[in-house]
Design an enzyme around this catalytic site. Structure first.
Site, PDB file in Angstrom:
ATOM      1  N   ASP A   1       2.059 -15.591   6.379  1.00  0.00           N
ATOM      2  CA  ASP A   1       1.670 -16.978   6.119  1.00  0.00           C
ATOM      3  C   ASP A   1       1.816 -17.337   4.641  1.00  0.00           C
ATOM      4  O   ASP A   1       2.208 -18.454   4.301  1.00  0.00           O
ATOM      5  CB  ASP A   1       0.222 -17.224   6.566  1.00  0.00           C
ATOM      6  CG  ASP A   1       0.068 -17.302   8.074  1.00  0.00           C
ATOM      7  OD1 ASP A   1       1.094 -17.348   8.790  1.00  0.00           O
ATOM      8  OD2 ASP A   1      -1.092 -17.302   8.537  1.00  0.00           O
TER       9      ASP A   1
ATOM     10  N   GLU B   1      12.712  -9.159   1.864  1.00  0.00           N
ATOM     11  CA  GLU B   1      11.898  -8.020   2.304  1.00  0.00           C
ATOM     12  C   GLU B   1      12.704  -6.740   2.112  1.00  0.00           C
ATOM     13  O   GLU B   1      13.870  -6.669   2.508  1.00  0.00           O
ATOM     14  CB  GLU B   1      11.557  -8.207   3.786  1.00  0.00           C
ATOM     15  CG  GLU B   1      10.843  -7.054   4.435  1.00  0.00           C
ATOM     16  CD  GLU B   1      10.704  -7.240   5.944  1.00  0.00           C
ATOM     17  OE1 GLU B   1       9.806  -6.599   6.509  1.00  0.00           O
ATOM     18  OE2 GLU B   1      11.484  -7.996   6.565  1.00  0.00           O
TER      19      GLU B   1
ATOM     20  N   ARG C   1       4.541  11.199  -2.494  1.00  0.00           N
ATOM     21  CA  ARG C   1       4.230  11.185  -1.063  1.00  0.00           C
ATOM     22  C   ARG C   1       5.495  11.297  -0.227  1.00  0.00           C
ATOM     23  O   ARG C   1       6.511  10.684  -0.540  1.00  0.00           O
ATOM     24  CB  ARG C   1       3.480   9.909  -0.687  1.00  0.00           C
ATOM     25  CG  ARG C   1       4.376   8.689  -0.490  1.00  0.00           C
ATOM     26  CD  ARG C   1       3.613   7.455  -0.073  1.00  0.00           C
ATOM     27  NE  ARG C   1       3.624   7.256   1.349  1.00  0.00           N
ATOM     28  CZ  ARG C   1       3.954   6.115   1.936  1.00  0.00           C
ATOM     29  NH1 ARG C   1       4.291   5.067   1.231  1.00  0.00           N
ATOM     30  NH2 ARG C   1       3.944   6.016   3.239  1.00  0.00           N
TER      31      ARG C   1
ATOM     32  N   HIS D   1       3.574  -4.708   9.260  1.00  0.00           N
ATOM     33  CA  HIS D   1       3.383  -4.625  10.695  1.00  0.00           C
ATOM     34  C   HIS D   1       2.042  -5.182  11.163  1.00  0.00           C
ATOM     35  O   HIS D   1       1.824  -5.311  12.362  1.00  0.00           O
ATOM     36  CB  HIS D   1       3.513  -3.159  11.140  1.00  0.00           C
ATOM     37  CG  HIS D   1       4.571  -2.428  10.396  1.00  0.00           C
ATOM     38  ND1 HIS D   1       5.921  -2.736  10.513  1.00  0.00           N
ATOM     39  CD2 HIS D   1       4.495  -1.439   9.468  1.00  0.00           C
ATOM     40  CE1 HIS D   1       6.617  -1.941   9.714  1.00  0.00           C
ATOM     41  NE2 HIS D   1       5.771  -1.151   9.069  1.00  0.00           N
TER      42      HIS D   1
ATOM     43  N   ASN E   1       8.065  -5.492  -0.815  1.00  0.00           N
ATOM     44  CA  ASN E   1       7.908  -4.376   0.101  1.00  0.00           C
ATOM     45  C   ASN E   1       6.431  -4.320   0.459  1.00  0.00           C
ATOM     46  O   ASN E   1       5.627  -3.765  -0.280  1.00  0.00           O
ATOM     47  CB  ASN E   1       8.354  -3.060  -0.531  1.00  0.00           C
ATOM     48  CG  ASN E   1       8.271  -1.903   0.439  1.00  0.00           C
ATOM     49  OD1 ASN E   1       7.591  -1.965   1.457  1.00  0.00           O
ATOM     50  ND2 ASN E   1       8.965  -0.822   0.121  1.00  0.00           N
TER      51      ASN E   1
ATOM     52  N   SER F   1      12.477   3.141   3.610  1.00  0.00           N
ATOM     53  CA  SER F   1      12.903   3.862   4.818  1.00  0.00           C
ATOM     54  C   SER F   1      13.428   2.867   5.849  1.00  0.00           C
ATOM     55  O   SER F   1      13.185   1.662   5.753  1.00  0.00           O
ATOM     56  CB  SER F   1      11.731   4.652   5.411  1.00  0.00           C
ATOM     57  OG  SER F   1      10.775   3.768   5.978  1.00  0.00           O
TER      58      SER F   1
ATOM     59  N   HIS G   1      12.486  -2.380   2.437  1.00  0.00           N
ATOM     60  CA  HIS G   1      11.798  -1.159   2.846  1.00  0.00           C
ATOM     61  C   HIS G   1      12.656   0.033   2.462  1.00  0.00           C
ATOM     62  O   HIS G   1      13.864   0.032   2.717  1.00  0.00           O
ATOM     63  CB  HIS G   1      11.523  -1.139   4.350  1.00  0.00           C
ATOM     64  CG  HIS G   1      10.539  -2.182   4.756  1.00  0.00           C
ATOM     65  ND1 HIS G   1       9.184  -1.993   4.644  1.00  0.00           N
ATOM     66  CD2 HIS G   1      10.722  -3.437   5.231  1.00  0.00           C
ATOM     67  CE1 HIS G   1       8.567  -3.100   5.048  1.00  0.00           C
ATOM     68  NE2 HIS G   1       9.479  -3.980   5.398  1.00  0.00           N
TER      69      HIS G   1
ATOM     70  N   PRO H   1       0.799  -1.223   0.000  1.00  0.00           N
ATOM     71  CA  PRO H   1       0.000   0.000   0.000  1.00  0.00           C
ATOM     72  C   PRO H   1       0.832   1.273   0.000  1.00  0.00           C
ATOM     73  O   PRO H   1       1.886   1.354   0.617  1.00  0.00           O
ATOM     74  CB  PRO H   1      -0.826  -0.109   1.280  1.00  0.00           C
ATOM     75  CG  PRO H   1      -0.130  -1.089   2.132  1.00  0.00           C
ATOM     76  CD  PRO H   1       0.578  -2.018   1.209  1.00  0.00           C
ATOM     77  N   ASN H   2       0.309   2.233  -0.737  1.00  0.00           N
ATOM     78  CA  ASN H   2       0.812   3.592  -0.857  1.00  0.00           C
ATOM     79  C   ASN H   2       2.105   3.710  -1.660  1.00  0.00           C
ATOM     80  O   ASN H   2       2.560   4.810  -1.943  1.00  0.00           O
ATOM     81  CB  ASN H   2       0.982   4.249   0.523  1.00  0.00           C
ATOM     82  CG  ASN H   2      -0.336   4.356   1.247  1.00  0.00           C
ATOM     83  OD1 ASN H   2      -1.328   4.795   0.671  1.00  0.00           O
ATOM     84  ND2 ASN H   2      -0.376   3.908   2.486  1.00  0.00           N
TER      85      ASN H   2
ATOM     86  N   ALA I   1       2.910  -0.860   4.879  1.00  0.00           N
ATOM     87  CA  ALA I   1       2.354  -0.905   6.237  1.00  0.00           C
ATOM     88  C   ALA I   1       1.831  -2.285   6.623  1.00  0.00           C
ATOM     89  O   ALA I   1       1.748  -2.599   7.814  1.00  0.00           O
ATOM     90  CB  ALA I   1       1.245   0.132   6.372  1.00  0.00           C
TER      91      ALA I   1
ATOM     92  N   ARG J   1      11.791   4.670  12.913  1.00  0.00           N
ATOM     93  CA  ARG J   1      10.520   5.401  12.858  1.00  0.00           C
ATOM     94  C   ARG J   1       9.659   5.049  14.069  1.00  0.00           C
ATOM     95  O   ARG J   1      10.181   4.691  15.119  1.00  0.00           O
ATOM     96  CB  ARG J   1       9.834   5.087  11.522  1.00  0.00           C
ATOM     97  CG  ARG J   1      10.681   5.613  10.339  1.00  0.00           C
ATOM     98  CD  ARG J   1      10.070   5.333   9.009  1.00  0.00           C
ATOM     99  NE  ARG J   1       8.818   6.060   8.855  1.00  0.00           N
ATOM    100  CZ  ARG J   1       7.971   5.837   7.861  1.00  0.00           C
ATOM    101  NH1 ARG J   1       8.225   4.916   6.947  1.00  0.00           N
ATOM    102  NH2 ARG J   1       6.856   6.529   7.769  1.00  0.00           N
TER     103      ARG J   1
ATOM    104  N   ARG K   1       6.261   0.228  13.889  1.00  0.00           N
ATOM    105  CA  ARG K   1       6.906  -0.249  12.670  1.00  0.00           C
ATOM    106  C   ARG K   1       8.035  -1.246  12.941  1.00  0.00           C
ATOM    107  O   ARG K   1       8.584  -1.824  12.022  1.00  0.00           O
ATOM    108  CB  ARG K   1       7.443   0.929  11.857  1.00  0.00           C
ATOM    109  CG  ARG K   1       6.342   1.831  11.335  1.00  0.00           C
ATOM    110  CD  ARG K   1       6.886   2.873  10.384  1.00  0.00           C
ATOM    111  NE  ARG K   1       5.925   3.907  10.126  1.00  0.00           N
ATOM    112  CZ  ARG K   1       4.968   3.845   9.197  1.00  0.00           C
ATOM    113  NH1 ARG K   1       4.844   2.784   8.439  1.00  0.00           N
ATOM    114  NH2 ARG K   1       4.129   4.853   9.033  1.00  0.00           N
TER     115      ARG K   1
ATOM    116  N   TYR L   1      10.741   9.132   1.091  1.00  0.00           N
ATOM    117  CA  TYR L   1      10.686   8.155   0.003  1.00  0.00           C
ATOM    118  C   TYR L   1      11.302   8.625  -1.319  1.00  0.00           C
ATOM    119  O   TYR L   1      11.363   7.854  -2.269  1.00  0.00           O
ATOM    120  CB  TYR L   1       9.228   7.726  -0.228  1.00  0.00           C
ATOM    121  CG  TYR L   1       8.642   7.051   0.975  1.00  0.00           C
ATOM    122  CD1 TYR L   1       8.997   5.742   1.299  1.00  0.00           C
ATOM    123  CD2 TYR L   1       7.754   7.716   1.816  1.00  0.00           C
ATOM    124  CE1 TYR L   1       8.479   5.124   2.420  1.00  0.00           C
ATOM    125  CE2 TYR L   1       7.230   7.091   2.936  1.00  0.00           C
ATOM    126  CZ  TYR L   1       7.598   5.798   3.235  1.00  0.00           C
ATOM    127  OH  TYR L   1       7.093   5.179   4.335  1.00  0.00           O
TER     128      TYR L   1
END
Length: 139
Positions: free
Chosen positions: A84, A95, A17, A77, A71, A99, A97, A9-10, A74, A104, A108, A22
């Site tokens: 799963d 994985e 943003r 978390h 990635n 940032s 990220h 998301p985002n 959110a 943060r 997170r 980012y």
């Protein structure tokens, strides 16, 4: 070699943003650069703001790709379902990220993904995706 990049998301708003966190580059521009730099790698890309769609995509590519760069945004978390899904597939997941999530907010610091992934890259901006790709190429 077939590598899937899956963004949560985002991340469709990269370049727009919170550019102080980012950066200014849309992911599609970065992906074009990555594909030009690694023309011998088949890169697929999927982004969704919807948790179930991310689970579906992980399952779809999780048995016939050489690697997944994920990635989950959110959902890292909050989503036991994404964790799963990673545990259920055969394809190795890294994985990523953009940032440094550990620098943060406290919430997170929990990841339902890290324990299921072969490794995690935090805080190196878009370069983290390329570093993950390099790991797959050298594996």
């Amino acid at each position: 070699m077939k590598i899937a990049i899956i963004n949560g998301p985002n991340l469709n708003l990269l370049g727009k943003r919170e550019t102080d966190i980012y950066g200014n580059k849309p992911f599609e521009d970065f992906l074009d650069e990555l594909q030009k730099k690694y023309p011998h790698v088949h890169l697929s890309y999927f982004q969704s703001n919807i948790e179930g769609e991310l689970v579906n995509e992980i399952q779809r590519v999780g048995f016939d790709h050489d690697g997944i760069i994920l990635n989950p945004g959110a959902y890292t978390h909050t989503s036991v379902a994404i964790g799963d899904a990673i545990a259920a597939i055969k394809t190795t997941v890294i994985e990523v990220h953009i940032s440094n999530v550990h620098a943060r907010e406290d919430f997170r610091k929990l990841s339902h993904v890290s324990g299921k992934a072969i490794g995690s890259i935090f805080g190196l901006g878009l370069k983290g995706y390329e570093l993950a790709l390099e790991w797959f190429l050298k594996k």
